[in-house]
Design an enzyme around this catalytic site. Sequence first.
Site, PDB file in Angstrom:
ATOM      1  N   ASP A 178       0.910  -1.143   0.000  1.00 41.68           N
ATOM      2  CA  ASP A 178       0.000   0.000   0.000  1.00 41.68           C
ATOM      3  C   ASP A 178       0.947   1.189   0.000  1.00 41.68           C
ATOM      4  OD1 ASP A 178      -1.497   2.249   0.750  1.00 41.68           O
ATOM      5  OD2 ASP A 178      -3.025   0.964   1.638  1.00 41.68           O
ATOM      6  N   HIS A 179       1.105   1.833  -1.155  1.00 38.35           N
ATOM      7  CA  HIS A 179       2.209   2.786  -1.259  1.00 38.35           C
ATOM      8  C   HIS A 179       2.035   3.988  -0.335  1.00 38.35           C
ATOM      9  CE1 HIS A 179      -0.512   4.566  -4.200  1.00 38.35           C
ATOM     10  NE2 HIS A 179       0.146   5.687  -4.046  1.00 38.35           N
ATOM     11  N   HIS A 241      -6.025   2.463   1.196  1.00 37.36           N
ATOM     12  CA  HIS A 241      -5.250   3.596   1.707  1.00 37.36           C
ATOM     13  C   HIS A 241      -5.917   4.280   2.906  1.00 37.36           C
ATOM     14  CE1 HIS A 241      -3.240   2.819  -1.973  1.00 37.36           C
ATOM     15  NE2 HIS A 241      -4.093   3.442  -2.746  1.00 37.36           N
TER      16      HIS A 241
END
Length: 493
Positions: A178-179, A241
Site C-alpha cells: 500500500d504505497h 489507503h
Amino acid sequence: MSKEKIALFTIFGGTGDLAQRKLYPSLFKLYQKGYLQDHFAVIGTARRPWTDEHYHQVVADALASLHADADQVTAFASHFYYQSHDVTDVQHYITLKRLSEKLDAQYELQGNRIFYLAMAPNFFGTIARHLKSEHILTENGFNRVIIEKPFGHDFESAKTLNDELAETFDENQIYRIDHYLGKEMIQNIAAIRFGNNIWESLWNNRYISNVQITLSEKLGVEERAVYYDNSGALRDMVQNHIMQILSLLTMDQPVEFTEDDINIEKVKALRSLRPYQPEEVAKNFVRGQYAPTETVKGYRQEDKISPASNTDTFVAGKVMIDNYRWSGVPFYIRTGKRLADKFTRIDIVFKRPVINIFNHELPDNQAADNGLAPNVLTINVEPTEGFELRMNAKNVGQGFATTPVQLNFDHDATAAANSPEAYERLLHDILNGDATNFTHWQEVAYSWKFIDVIQQYWDDHQPSFPNYKPGTMGPQAAADLLAQDGHRWVYQG
Ligand code: NAD
C-alpha cells in the site's frame, strides 16, 4: 558493516507501467545508495519477445529523468535479464528456474528471492502455485512475494486470493503493497502521536471533536479507465489507503515499535469499526461522479467508459470506532477525482474551549459556535510535507479580540527532495525483511468487511449521476454529511 543487500528479484510484468515508472527507478536509487551493489540480479518476465539488450535499454530509458551518470546506468542495467513467457504456461517456470539458479551462482545470491507480481491480480494464484510446484522457491535463502493492489474486490475474492497465496507462502513472506504506507508523513503519524506527550494525552474522545482524512486528486480517470470503472473510488482508495491511515491514527500505543506489535494494534482498531447496516449507508456515505464542463470531459465521456456508467469517482463517509478511546468521535473521510487540487491531508479537529470569555464575533467562515475556532492539527502528507496547528491568539493592537493563527512546519526542500520515494522505501523494507509498512491479511479482511456493506447498498440502489463539478470538493451532500453533525470540512477548496 556493509549495507549491501543480496537478492534475486523476479518481476512478473517486467514490461509494464508499474515496473518502468516505479520499480526500475527505485531499484536504481537503492543501487546508488549502496543497498544494492554486486550481489543482486533482476529477471523481468512478460509476454513480449524482448532480448536482454532491449531490456537494458528499457531500464535505462526508465531512469532518464534521474539524469544519472551513464556508466552507472549501464552497470546497473547489466544486472537485468529478460525472459519472455506466458505466466500460465508451465514451461515458463522451468526456464525461469534454470535462469534463477544460474544467476544465483553467478552473483552469489545465497538463495535470496524476491518475487514481484506487477501484473493483474487474477494471475497471482497461478504464479504462486507454479513457483512452488516447479521448485523455484529456495531452501537456503529467503523467499518473499510482493503483491500490488487491488487485493480482491470484496472480502470473498480477497479471501480466495489469500488462500491461493497461502498454499505457497506464509503470511510473513507476503508483502502487500500500500504505497501510502511508504510515504514520509504517513510513517510520521506514529512519531507525532507516540513521541509527543501533548498529542498522545489529547488523542481521544475527551479532546478530539472529529478527524478528517482527505485524499484529493485533480486529474480524471486517465489511463486506468477499464480497471477504475470496475472498481470506483470506494474500492480503489477507501478499502486500502484510507483504512490504513485510519488504523494508524486510531490504534493504541504498540508495546514496542515492531511489525508484530503494530499489526496487533492496527487490527484491534479495524475490528472496532462500527459496521453499518444497509439502511444506514445512505445517511453516512456519499458517492459522486464528475460531470462535464465546457473544457473538461465528464466521467461518462472519458475514453473506454460507458456513457451510462454508475461508477463512483468520489466518496465521502463517516466512520465510527466503537472503543473506549474513540466512542462518539466521527472520522470523516473523502477522496475523489477531478477535485479542487491534488493533495493528501489529515485534520484533527479538537473540541473548543467550553466557555468563550472573550465573547467576540468571528468571520462567518470560521463558523465557531461559541465564537472560538477549534484548534486543528493538520498533517500535510503531500505534496507539502509538514504540520500546521491552528490556535486562537489575541489580535494585535488595541482592544481585545481573538483571531485564529497558524503555526506551520514544513520539511525543508532539500530534505524533502532527498527523501526516498515510497516504492524505494518499501523495496528497502522488503530487502530487510521488515513488513511493518505493508498490509497484513487481517487488516485487509476487516477493511473489506466494512466496505462490502456500503458497496452492496450502492450496487442495489441507482445513483443520480453525475453530481459534482470538476474543480470542486465533490457533491453538496459531502458538506451536508458533516453539517448534520454540526461540523464542516476544514479544507473547503
Ligand atoms: P500493465 O498492464 O502496464 O502491465 C502488466 C504486465 O503484465 C505487462 O508486463 C504484461 O506484459 C504482463 N502480462 C500480462 N499478461 C501476461 C501473461 N499472461 N504472462 C506474462 N505476462 C503478462 O500494468 P501495471 O500498470 O504495470 O500494473 C501491474 C499491477 O500493479 C496491477 O496489479 C495493478 O493493479 C498494480 N498497480 C499499478 C499501479 C501503476 O501505477 N501502474 C499502481 C498501483 C497498482
